[in-house]
Design a protein around this motif. Structure first.
Motif: not given
Length: 539
Positions: A196-199, A201-206
């Motif tokens: 899961l890639a991205g800036i 704080g976008t909720g990847k871990t969540r």
């Protein structure tokens, strides 16, 4: 059931009355809790204790050994006699905790016990520290017990389960765009390794945590594990473990999960490698990356003939405190373990090699909508009965899914892929059989989940093809335009051609892309190439 959590009212039902956790604690302090219990206490107590003993006898410790009768007896004694301990008797709900049949009450009680550090330290000095361990075991037992009563997820289609999961995640306040939940599920089912890639704080871990939680895998029952990657990891010892100077084996965090998943093959287990590219993935995860390619499908079961890690011969203290040598132990990759890595791409992280990208679906989190939408009341999901069949891949090599009924379907998408690959080959970026197979698996799994086949294929192009593309060559312009035309305008592969000026080309492609994630990503990569003279997939 003596104490039950009412999901609708979000309160505990004691006897005929509802109480919040605060009110419940007040009952305990006032000594009124026992009066609120129903009269069938004794039967419940006996049933729970014996069932707990039977369950514990089937469980194993982190090192793979079964719990001894001494440990089980100690747990039962602590659970039954917790109220007699002066330091904590005010926060223990009743004389015998086997009267409690609701997992949340047990975990809340444990949290209350350890909350006051000063009392807890005195508590430990009084040799009663086994209570917290006993409460943890009893909580796990109750979670397991209730999972046996829940809705049989096998009666639901995979699409229905995914919809329930999506609604659950939305009710937690996380509204992911488009078909992201469906895509995450299909990516896991196609191969148990997803990035899961991205800036930040976008909720990847969540997403990983909530998805796992929705199907009954939590930190409390140890079926979900968050591992924070450290920059100094240079080999697999932090994940799998190592011998110390005294020849004792220091167990790695991933080793514990592998053991538990192996002993519980019917249920899925999740590991989230948080910020996995703070260190070089090819170094510390190399054993997993290699081992995942040795999987075979035998009589409907996925097996690996090569061990992922061997625990060397080592010294270990037995129950009497005596050191004894333990034989080496071979660990094999269980087919119910799913590894998800979250990544940010900035100056503090490392890029991925093709070895990593070829083995994973890379899902990008780039769309951010800061508007808050209240999803209403929280959904209490009743899906802990979901088995590993929901996520387990049915295909390891293309031959496993290529037959008379799927031949026409797969040939169509392989032909589309060949067109793209011919363009990639001009720049030595073409893909091999592994990527072909995994795109085909995704397409097979997407049937019944994603209605639009072109959307599913374009998703895979974005996740398996675009991450490989980077550089400053002028040929990249042609490559990106040709992929755009091939995926979005199959009937008109020359929709956008080279002789247009940059501004006009970008504007027309942007307008044509509409809400297509693939189309917009290609336009963004092309714009960066035009403006900066260099482009790559990563933000």
């Amino acid at each position: 059931m003596i104490v039950k959590f009412d999901k609708k009212n979000k309160k505990y039902l004691v006897g005929k009355n509802h109480y919040s956790i605060e009110q419940l604690m007040e009952l305990i302090k006032d000594g009124m809790f026992e009066q609120a219990l129903s009269t069938d206490t004794k039967t419940t107590e006996i049933d729970n204790e014996q069932a707990f003993r039977d369950w514990m006898s089937q469980q194993k410790k982190d090192n793979g050994e079964p719990y001894s009768d001494r440990t089980i007896n100690q747990d039962c004694s602590e659970i039954k006699n917790a109220k007699s301990k002066d330091l904590i008797k005010e926060i223990i709900p009743c004389e015998n905790l086997f009267n409690i049949d609701e997992p949340q009450v047990i975990i809340d009680t444990k949290n209350e016990v350890v909350k006051d550090k000063e009392i807890f330290e005195q508590f430990n000095k009084s040799n009663h520290y086994c209570l917290t361990s006993g409460l943890s075991h009893y909580y796990d037992f109750l979670v397991w017990k209730h999972s046996q009563k829940t809705e049989d997820a096998t009666n639901l289609s995979h699409k229905e389960i995914v919809e329930k999961i999506s609604n659950y995640i939305k009710s937690k306040g996380f509204n992911y765009s488009g078909n992201l939940i469906e895509n995450f599920y299909l990516s896991l089912k196609s191969k148990p390794f997803v990035i899961l890639a991205g800036i930040s704080g976008t909720g990847k871990t969540r997403l990983v945590k909530l998805f796992a939680e929705a199907i009954g895998a939590t930190e409390e029952n140890k079926r979900y594990k968050l591992i924070s990657v450290r920059p100094d990891w240079s080999d697999s010892s932090d994940l799998f473990g190592h011998l110390d100077l005294q020849n004792h084996f220091v167990t790695g965090e991933l080793t514990e999960v592998i053991r538990k998943a192996k002993d519980d093959p019917e249920r899925p287990y999740f590991v989230c490698l948080d910020e996995m590219n703070l260190a070089r993935v090819e170094y510390y995860l190399s054993d997993f990356l290699s081992n995942i390619e040795t999987r075979e499908l035998q009589e409907g079961e996925i097996v690996t003939k090569t061990e992922i890690f061997t625990i060397p011969k080592h010294l270990k203290n037995d129950e009497n405190g005596e050191e004894k040598w333990q034989d080496e132990e071979k660990l094999f990759l269980p087919n119910n373990l799913y590894i998800v890595g979250t990544v940010n791409m900035d100056e503090t992280t490392f890029p991925f090699s093709k070895k990593v990208l070829d083995r994973a679906n890379t899902i990008e989190f780039s769309e951010v909508d800061l508007k808050f939408e209240d999803a209403g009341s929280e959904v209490q999901l009743d899906l802990p009965g979901v088995t590993n069949d929901f996520l387990r891949s049915e295909y390891i090599v293309l031959k496993d899914g290529y037959n008379d009924s799927t031949k026409g379907f797969l040939d169509k998408w392989i032909e589309r892929l060949e067109i793209i690959n011919s363009e990639l080959k001009k720049m030595d970026m073409h893909v091999g059989y592994r990527v072909r197979d995994e795109i085909c698996f995704y397409m097979l799994n997407s049937r019944g989940i994603i209605q639009n086949e072109n959307e599913a294929f374009n998703t895979e192009v974005m996740q398996k093809i675009l991450p490989r593309i980077q550089g400053s060559s002028n040929e990249l312009r042609t490559l990106l335009i040709n992929i755009f035309n091939s995926c979005l305008f199959e009937s008109d592969k020359n929709k956008f051609i080279q002789d247009k000026d940059d501004d006009t080309l970008l504007k027309e492609m942007k307008d044509s892309a509409g809400d297509s994630p693939l189309g917009n990503k290609i336009v963004a990569m092309l714009k960066r190439l035009i403006n900066d003279g260099y482009t790559k997939f990563w933000i």
